[in-house]
Design a protein around this motif. Structure first.
Motif, short mmCIF file in Angstrom:
data_model
loop_
_atom_site.label_atom_id
_atom_site.label_comp_id
_atom_site.label_asym_id
_atom_site.label_seq_id
_atom_site.Cartn_x
_atom_site.Cartn_y
_atom_site.Cartn_z
N LEU A 163 74.43 85.08 -22.61
CA LEU A 163 75.61 84.37 -22.12
C LEU A 163 76.06 83.37 -23.17
N PHE A 164 77.36 83.43 -23.53
CA PHE A 164 77.95 82.47 -24.46
C PHE A 164 79.03 81.69 -23.71
N VAL A 165 78.92 80.37 -23.76
CA VAL A 165 79.82 79.49 -23.01
C VAL A 165 80.42 78.48 -23.98
N SER A 166 81.75 78.40 -24.03
CA SER A 166 82.43 77.42 -24.88
C SER A 166 82.84 76.21 -24.04
N CYS A 167 82.77 75.04 -24.64
CA CYS A 167 82.99 73.79 -23.92
C CYS A 167 84.17 73.03 -24.52
N GLY A 168 84.58 72.01 -23.80
CA GLY A 168 85.72 71.22 -24.23
C GLY A 168 85.41 70.21 -25.31
N ASN A 169 84.13 69.98 -25.62
CA ASN A 169 83.76 69.04 -26.68
C ASN A 169 83.46 69.72 -28.00
N GLY A 170 83.81 71.00 -28.14
CA GLY A 170 83.63 71.71 -29.40
C GLY A 170 82.30 72.39 -29.56
N THR A 171 81.48 72.46 -28.53
CA THR A 171 80.18 73.12 -28.61
C THR A 171 80.23 74.48 -27.93
N ILE A 172 79.35 75.37 -28.41
CA ILE A 172 79.18 76.70 -27.83
C ILE A 172 77.71 76.84 -27.47
N LYS A 173 77.44 77.12 -26.20
CA LYS A 173 76.07 77.25 -25.75
C LYS A 173 75.74 78.71 -25.48
N CYS A 174 74.54 79.09 -25.91
CA CYS A 174 74.07 80.46 -25.73
C CYS A 174 72.84 80.43 -24.84
N TYR A 175 72.87 81.20 -23.76
CA TYR A 175 71.75 81.32 -22.84
C TYR A 175 71.17 82.74 -22.97
N TYR A 176 69.84 82.81 -23.04
CA TYR A 176 69.19 84.11 -23.17
C TYR A 176 67.84 84.08 -22.48
N ASP A 177 67.28 85.28 -22.31
CA ASP A 177 65.97 85.45 -21.68
C ASP A 177 65.05 86.12 -22.70
N GLU A 178 63.82 85.62 -22.80
CA GLU A 178 62.88 86.17 -23.78
C GLU A 178 62.53 87.61 -23.48
N GLN A 179 62.50 87.99 -22.22
CA GLN A 179 62.08 89.33 -21.85
C GLN A 179 63.24 90.31 -21.78
#
Length: 655
Positions: free
Chosen positions: A487-503
């Motif tokens: 999952l890639f999520v872009s934010c209003g403060n200029g950051t991009i967060k990536c969520y992932y699962d190890e398995q």
């Protein structure tokens, strides 16, 4: 009890007759002698030789050519006597082995039963079918396979058990942050192969992220401004991943290659033409755009001029089709979002008037295929319109704080409506999970709330499955990559967060986390004094070989070599007489009349009397001529400053 053999023709069972035993070589020789004695001449002997030769040839053919067929199908010989003969005894033995649960009575039938079976089976033609395993044998085999399976099967069973819960399908156990800039990231797109990611923001910048080349610092390898002073509203990779569609605040869409070099810029239309189908391109700001699902050279754009335009090919800069969006009374309305379905048979657009309109690509784009006028609140943009992977459902996100799920087979009313989803940006989107069981969207940060959340809803039960707090800023774009399962999520403060699962996740951000970020060591700068060799000075430097033309031009610029004449006299500064004045009289007075300049603060009387003694002793001009006749000059004496001047008496002449 032995059975006979079945030929390829009718199936015959010789039950009463015992099979003939094969003769030995000695008996064959005796038979041959008897036949010769009975015949009385050599003809019978020759006949037996031919039969013997035929037997030998048949034996060799059996041994060499049909040994494999005998083992598999029970064929006893090849030849003119018995062609394709099958042994029933072998088939029965195989059946006994495969059917261990048969009774002894069935294994040893009576001869009368055999005769009846033979009479009934005389009509059957062809070889016997292979033995069929029973259901019990299948279950036993499957049980043995399950017992012999490896640990991988056990792990897969555990995964299947975990997948029963929708919350465990969401890859959010680990989190990585990427810094794009300081302004809101409005656009986000992933490579179909999962190797790269591009992002665009409101500060005109576009960043390229390569997961294979990044380390744990998570820095982009390229940053550029493809559309100058226009914010990037939408980005999307083509189906092959070699081109990127850039939708900005400009009226012209651009196509970049994989490395960011421009390949196409759509032409701009004529804004003074009222009929938008007559123009060559958009005449207002773009709002959205997307690629064709399987055509790498076709894409769709939407703008505030009330049209959707389909572009084909990179060489031709004109659109192929123009689709007009109409409001309730036939007036023009603008499309805020657009998209293709998975098989490219439908084009859907979410309009500013709150309507959802679709067109069939296999027909003319005059009339809509589906049209829902009151889909969302009028005047609020439908910021996103997305088809499911199966193609039967449609999700829309709007600035009226709602998200709705639609079924294309029953398109009049939505399946469900989710409310209280605050949105500030007109590019806030939603997306389906790769298995179409979840619907994901983000919210803008409401007033008085600490963090903005990412919401996961079930597409079957319509309940909230999970809520993930993302950041203390707005959530704009959400991308669930189907290949990476991240999952890639872009934010209003200029950051991009990536969520992932190890398995469950593969590659992507997992490649970057394991690489440690190494800081560059500062280089020590040592000051070195400049060493000038004699030949490095301009005096000793040899001139480079130049052409005669360049040498002549350089000599022409030199006033000494070219013997340039004196410049003409002009008034003011710049002429030859500028230092002595701008006129001829000033020049004569300065150079001829006055050899020495007289100071302005000097007394003129003292200046003249300074030369009186010299003029009296050495007269030069006038005094010698009047020396004898000229009376003695008497000058008035200078009175002191305190003494008043004597009063001159009046004479008669004054009266």
């Amino acid at each position: 009890m032995q059975r006979g053999k079945i030929s390829f023709g009718k199936i015959q069972l010789n039950v009463n007759k015992a099979p003939a035993e094969p003769k030995s070589n000695e008996t064959e020789r005796e038979d041959a002698k008897v036949s010769t004695e009975a015949g009385g001449n050599g003809g019978g002997f020759k006949k037996m030789d031919k039969q013997q030769m035929i037997r030998q040839i048949e034996d060799v053919a059996e041994d060499l050519e049909s040994q494999h067929l005998k083992e598999v199908m029970g064929i006893s010989g090849f030849g003119r006597k018995a062609a394709k003969v099958f042994d029933i005894n072998e088939q029965i033995e195989k059946a006994r082995v495969t059917r261990p649960g048969m009774d002894k009575k069935k294994e040893e039938p009576k001869p009368e039963d055999d005769v009846k079976e033979g009479e009934e089976e005389e009509e059957v033609i062809g070889p016997l079918p292979p033995a069929v395993t029973t259901d019990k044998e299948k279950t036993t085999k499957e049980a043995s396979k399950d017992e012999d399976s490896d640990d991988d099967d056990d792990s897969s069973d555990e995964d299947s058990d975990d997948e029963q819960s929708l919350a465990k399908r969401i890859p959010y156990t680990h989190e990585v942050q990427m810094q794009h800039g300081s302004r809101a990231v409005l656009a986000l797109a992933g490579d179909p192969s999962g190797a790269r990611l591009v992002s665009g923001s409101i500060d005109y910048d576009m960043c390229f992220w390569d997961f294979a080349g990044m380390d744990s610092g998570m820095r982009s390898f390229r940053q550029l401004q493809p559309c100058e002073n226009h914010p990037i509203r939408s980005l999307q990779y083509s189906v092959t991943g070699d081109m990127i569609l850039v939708i900005s605040g400009n009226a012209q869409a651009k196509v970049l290659d994989r490395d960011g070099f421009e390949k196409l810029e759509c032409c701009k239309g004529d804004q003074y033409i009222s009929d938008m189908s007559r123009t060559k391109g958009h005449v207002a700001q773009l709002t959205c755009g997307c690629w064709h699902p399987f055509n790498r050279e076709q894409f769709l754009t939407a703008a505030l001029d009330g049209t959707l335009r389909i572009w084909q090919g990179l060489k031709s800069k004109e659109q192929v089709q123009v689709i007009k969006t109409r409001a309730q009374g036939g007036l023009r309305t603008n499309a805020a979002s657009c998209n293709f379905n998975r098989d490219a048979t439908l084009i859907a657009a979410g309009c500013v008037d709150g309507s959802i309109q679709t067109w069939d690509t296999r027909k003319m784009f005059v009339n809509t295929t589906h049209c829902v006028r009151d889909a969302h609140q009028k005047g609020s943009e439908i910021t996103s319109i997305v088809f499911s992977y199966m193609g039967q459902q449609l999700a829309t996100r709007s600035n009226d704080e709602t998200m709705k799920l639609w079924d294309l087979r029953q398109f009049k009313q939505p399946l469900h409506t989710w409310t209280n989803l605050f949105s500030r940006y007109d590019t806030t989107d939603c997306c389906f999970s790769p298995d179409d069981r979840l619907l994901v969207t983000g919210e803008s940060l409401p007033k008085g709330q600490a963090e903005a959340n990412l919401y996961f809803y079930s597409t079957k039960s319509y309940e909230e499955v999970q809520r993930i707090p993302v950041s203390n800023a707005h959530v704009v774009k959400t991308l669930w990559h189907p290949k990476l399962n991240q999952l890639f999520v872009s934010c209003g403060n200029g950051t991009i967060k990536c969520y992932y699962d190890e398995q469950r996740s593969i590659r992507g951000a997992k490649l970057c986390v394991v690489k440690t970020h190494r800081k560059r060591q500062p280089m020590e700068m040592v000051g070195v004094s400049q060493i000038i060799t004699p030949h490095a000075l301009p005096l000793f430097r040899q001139e480079k070989s130049r052409t005669s033309r360049k040498r002549m031009e350089k000599a022409r610029m030199d006033p000494v070599k070219s013997q340039r004449p004196d410049l003409p006299i002009t008034s003011g500064q710049g002429g030859r007489v500028a230092s002595s004045g701008g006129t001829l009289s000033s020049y004569v007075i300065r150079n001829l009349g006055l050899s020495k300049r007289v100071d302005d603060d000097q007394d003129p009387r003292e200046a003249i009397l300074k030369y009186a003694k010299d003029a009296a002793e050495n007269p030069y001009w006038i005094a010698p001529a009047y020396k004898q006749t000229q009376p003695k000059a008497i000058f008035s004496e200078k009175l002191p400053a305190d003494e008043p001047a004597t009063k001159k008496p009046k004479t008669e002449a004054d009266k």
